[in-house]
Design an enzyme around this catalytic site. Sequence first.
Site, mmCIF file in Angstrom:
data_model
loop_
_atom_site.group_PDB
_atom_site.id
_atom_site.type_symbol
_atom_site.label_atom_id
_atom_site.label_comp_id
_atom_site.label_asym_id
_atom_site.label_seq_id
_atom_site.Cartn_x
_atom_site.Cartn_y
_atom_site.Cartn_z
ATOM 1 C CB CYS A 151 -12.216 27.397 102.927
ATOM 2 S SG CYS A 151 -10.852 26.914 104.018
ATOM 3 C CG HIS A 286 -17.125 30.297 104.986
ATOM 4 N ND1 HIS A 286 -16.902 29.132 104.274
ATOM 5 C CD2 HIS A 286 -15.912 30.660 105.491
ATOM 6 C CE1 HIS A 286 -15.610 28.809 104.333
ATOM 7 N NE2 HIS A 286 -14.999 29.717 105.082
ATOM 8 C CD GLU A 297 -20.658 33.901 106.244
ATOM 9 O OE1 GLU A 297 -21.355 33.343 105.375
ATOM 10 O OE2 GLU A 297 -19.978 33.252 107.074
ATOM 11 C CE LYS A 318 -16.957 26.066 106.870
ATOM 12 N NZ LYS A 318 -18.066 26.553 106.019
ATOM 13 C CG HIS A 323 -13.570 24.914 107.885
ATOM 14 N ND1 HIS A 323 -14.022 24.651 106.602
ATOM 15 C CD2 HIS A 323 -12.947 26.124 107.815
ATOM 16 C CE1 HIS A 323 -13.690 25.642 105.805
ATOM 17 N NE2 HIS A 323 -13.045 26.552 106.518
ATOM 18 C CG PHE A 385 -6.622 30.761 104.586
ATOM 19 C CD1 PHE A 385 -7.545 31.432 105.356
ATOM 20 C CD2 PHE A 385 -5.799 29.831 105.205
ATOM 21 C CE1 PHE A 385 -7.653 31.201 106.719
ATOM 22 C CE2 PHE A 385 -5.900 29.581 106.568
ATOM 23 C CZ PHE A 385 -6.822 30.266 107.324
#
Length: 399
Positions: A151, A286, A297, A318, A323, A385
Site C-alpha cells: 500500500c 494513510h 499513524e 480513504k 483503500h 504490509f
Amino acid sequence: MRDVVITGLGAVTPLGVGARTLHERWTAGASGLEGGEGACSEFVPTDVLSRKEARRADRFTQLAIAAADEALRDAGWDEELPYDPDLIGSVVGTGIGGIGTIEDNHGVLRDDGPRAVSPLAVPLMMGNAGAAALSLRHGLQGPVFGVMSACAAGTHAIGTAARMIQHGDADAVVTGGSEAALTPLTRAAFASMSALSPTGNSRPFDARRDGFVLAEGAGVLVLEDGEKARARGAKIYGTVRGYGATGDAHHLTAPDEAGRGGAKAIKMALRDADLAPEDIAYVNAHGTGTPLNDRAETAALKLAFGDLATKVPVSSTKSATGHLLGAAGAIEAVATILALRDRIAPPTLHWEQAEEGLDLDYVPNTARPLDGDRAPIGLSNSFGFGGHNATLILEATAT
C-alpha cells in the site's frame, strides 16, 4: 539539485473520473463507497481505449492509462512530447498488479486445460504492465519500471520518480499508482485476515473503525524538471519538496504500534525538504480505518511533530474512496496538491466517536479552510504490509 514540479494530474477513483472530480467531491463530503466497496463505476474502458486495446490490458492497466491520458493532457503533452523521449520515464506503483487476469486464467486452466490459457496472460498480469503500457502508448523511452511495495507503492513510485529527475536520469516522469483488486480471491484473502470492515464502513480514526473498505482506481502525476517546465511555459501545480522511506522490520502485516518507522519516514522527508514540523499546514493521512494502522499513524505523527501534532489538520481520503491499496498514495498525492492549491483541508468522513490516544485534528465530516497565513505545504503518508513506510511533502504554487 534540480527542483521537481507537478505539471499534470489525472485520476480515476470511486468518486468518479478525473482529478478535479476526486478533489471536488471529496471536499464536498461525498462518498464513493457503495455496498461495502469502492468501485470505479463511472469508468468505461472503451471511453479511452479501443476494444482491442481494452482486451490487451488488465483493468489495473486500463485505469492507469485513463489517469495518465488525463494527466498528460493537463500538462499540455497531448500534441507532442516536450523533451527527448530518452529522458522521459514511466514509474507506476501497484500492490497486486493484474490479479483479475490471474484469477480469470486460473479458472480457464482449471476448467479447460493449459492450452486454453491466453497467451496474453503473462504481459497482462505483470506488476510492471501499467508502467510499460504508458511507455508504449506515449513513446516514453527513459527509465520505465513498476514499483510493488504493497500500500506504499504509489508513494514510493512518485518519490523515486522525483529522485530520478533531481539526479538527472530524466527530465520528466509520468508516475503514480494503479490497482484493480475487486476480485473474489482478493476479497476472500483480506477478509480471512480480518483486514476488511465487516460492516462495510470506512471510519478512519473513529473509535468504531473495524477495518478498511477495498477499492480500485488510479492516480497519475506528470513530474518535470522545474527549470525546463518553466522555460516551456508549463502550468505548475506545485513542487515535490521532500520524500522519505523506511522499513519497520517488525511484522508481516502489522505496523509497529509505536509508530517509529512511520515517524522516521516523516522526519526523513522533512529533512529532504529542509523543512520543520511547523512548516506543514496539512497532513493527508494513510488513515485506513483499521484499529492498528490508525493508532500507529497517530503515534508516528506525534513522534515526528511533537506538541505540534495536535495543531495540524489531518484527514483521510480513504474515508471517501476506500483503500486503493498500491494506488492509494498516488491518488492521495493528487488530492493533496489540489487541496493545498485551494487552501482547504478536506474532511475525514464518518468520524463521530473519539478514542483515547487518538486525539489529533482529524477534520471530522466537513472541509475547512487552511490557515491563509501559512505556505501551502502538505505531507502525505503511505504505509504497507511488510512494514513499508513512505512520506511525500508537496508544496502548491501560490495563487
